[in-house]
Write a protein that holds these residues in place. Structure first.
Motif, mmCIF file in Angstrom:
data_model
loop_
_atom_site.group_PDB
_atom_site.id
_atom_site.type_symbol
_atom_site.label_atom_id
_atom_site.label_comp_id
_atom_site.label_asym_id
_atom_site.label_seq_id
_atom_site.Cartn_x
_atom_site.Cartn_y
_atom_site.Cartn_z
ATOM 1 N N PHE A 1 -42.820 0.772 10.691
ATOM 2 C CA PHE A 1 -41.908 -0.215 10.170
ATOM 3 C C PHE A 1 -42.715 -1.468 9.879
ATOM 4 N N ALA A 2 -42.687 -1.931 8.655
ATOM 5 C CA ALA A 2 -43.438 -3.130 8.278
ATOM 6 C C ALA A 2 -42.579 -3.990 7.361
ATOM 7 N N ILE A 3 -42.747 -5.283 7.474
ATOM 8 C CA ILE A 3 -42.049 -6.234 6.611
ATOM 9 C C ILE A 3 -43.098 -7.157 6.018
ATOM 10 N N ALA A 4 -43.041 -7.316 4.724
ATOM 11 C CA ALA A 4 -43.892 -8.285 4.031
ATOM 12 C C ALA A 4 -42.994 -9.021 3.046
ATOM 13 N N ALA A 5 -43.053 -10.328 3.047
ATOM 14 C CA ALA A 5 -42.187 -11.117 2.177
ATOM 15 C C ALA A 5 -42.964 -12.308 1.633
ATOM 16 N N GLN A 6 -42.587 -12.729 0.436
ATOM 17 C CA GLN A 6 -43.178 -13.907 -0.179
ATOM 18 C C GLN A 6 -42.125 -14.997 -0.291
ATOM 19 N N ASN A 7 -42.571 -16.212 -0.507
ATOM 20 C CA ASN A 7 -41.694 -17.367 -0.681
ATOM 21 C C ASN A 7 -40.862 -17.680 0.555
ATOM 22 N N VAL A 8 -41.409 -17.432 1.722
ATOM 23 C CA VAL A 8 -40.763 -17.777 2.985
ATOM 24 C C VAL A 8 -41.209 -19.191 3.349
ATOM 25 N N GLN A 27 -24.029 -6.019 19.995
ATOM 26 C CA GLN A 27 -24.995 -7.011 20.453
ATOM 27 C C GLN A 27 -26.247 -6.946 19.568
ATOM 28 N N PRO A 28 -26.733 -8.082 19.058
ATOM 29 C CA PRO A 28 -27.972 -8.053 18.277
ATOM 30 C C PRO A 28 -29.164 -7.678 19.153
ATOM 31 N N ARG A 29 -30.175 -7.114 18.542
ATOM 32 C CA ARG A 29 -31.390 -6.731 19.260
ATOM 33 C C ARG A 29 -32.585 -7.419 18.609
ATOM 34 N N ARG A 30 -33.248 -8.276 19.382
ATOM 35 C CA ARG A 30 -34.460 -8.917 18.876
ATOM 36 C C ARG A 30 -35.619 -7.950 19.085
ATOM 37 N N LEU A 31 -36.302 -7.617 17.996
ATOM 38 C CA LEU A 31 -37.419 -6.682 18.066
ATOM 39 C C LEU A 31 -38.735 -7.367 18.399
ATOM 40 N N GLY A 32 -38.837 -8.636 18.060
ATOM 41 C CA GLY A 32 -40.065 -9.355 18.338
ATOM 42 C C GLY A 32 -40.251 -10.512 17.379
ATOM 43 N N PHE A 33 -41.470 -11.047 17.379
ATOM 44 C CA PHE A 33 -41.798 -12.217 16.590
ATOM 45 C C PHE A 33 -42.956 -11.896 15.656
ATOM 46 N N ALA A 34 -42.968 -12.561 14.498
ATOM 47 C CA ALA A 34 -44.116 -12.454 13.605
ATOM 48 C C ALA A 34 -45.333 -12.983 14.357
ATOM 49 N N GLN A 35 -46.434 -12.279 14.277
ATOM 50 C CA GLN A 35 -47.614 -12.641 15.048
ATOM 51 C C GLN A 35 -48.433 -13.761 14.427
ATOM 52 N N GLY A 47 -44.860 -6.232 11.749
ATOM 53 C CA GLY A 47 -44.678 -4.789 11.888
ATOM 54 C C GLY A 47 -44.233 -4.455 13.296
ATOM 55 N N GLY A 48 -43.901 -3.244 13.495
ATOM 56 C CA GLY A 48 -43.453 -2.815 14.811
ATOM 57 C C GLY A 48 -43.096 -1.349 14.750
ATOM 58 N N PRO A 49 -42.531 -0.818 15.753
ATOM 59 C CA PRO A 49 -42.034 -1.490 16.961
ATOM 60 C C PRO A 49 -43.153 -1.789 17.968
ATOM 61 N N GLN A 50 -42.777 -2.559 18.976
ATOM 62 C CA GLN A 50 -43.700 -2.811 20.066
ATOM 63 C C GLN A 50 -43.872 -1.519 20.851
ATOM 64 N N GLU A 51 -45.007 -1.375 21.513
ATOM 65 C CA GLU A 51 -45.304 -0.136 22.230
ATOM 66 C C GLU A 51 -44.197 0.293 23.182
#
Length: 94
Positions: A1-8, A27-35, A47-51
């Protein structure tokens, strides 16, 4: 799973970008933070998921409706902050 975005918008102060899965009535689930912070070029990648979440991730991906990228100032937030990007997951497309 990867996310790439422009104009953020670039990170401001102590804020970070977080990735959340959400679903109607759940309930929302936080997957993590952009590194890496978003700079003046406006490019966000993560990207993710975390291990620790590898085994659970397929179920979350199949049962949540949306993925959100939010601006956060609290590392322990239990609800998504202001969304800057959102997308529909397979369960939300039906």
């Amino acid at each position: 799973f990867a996310i790439a975005a422009q104009n953020v918008p670039p990170n401001q102060g102590r804020e970070v970008y977080a990735v959340w899965f959400t679903r109607e009535g759940g309930q929302p689930r936080r997957l993590g933070f952009a590194q890496t912070p978003v700079g003046e070029n406006g490019i966000l990648t993560t990207g993710g998921p975390q291990e620790r979440d590898v085994d659970k991730f397929p179920t979350w991906f199949a049962t949540y409706d949306k993925v959100l990228i939010t601006r956060e100032t609290n590392a322990r937030a239990r609800q998504p902050g202001p969304a800057v990007l959102e997308g529909t997951l397979p369960a939300g497309a039906g």
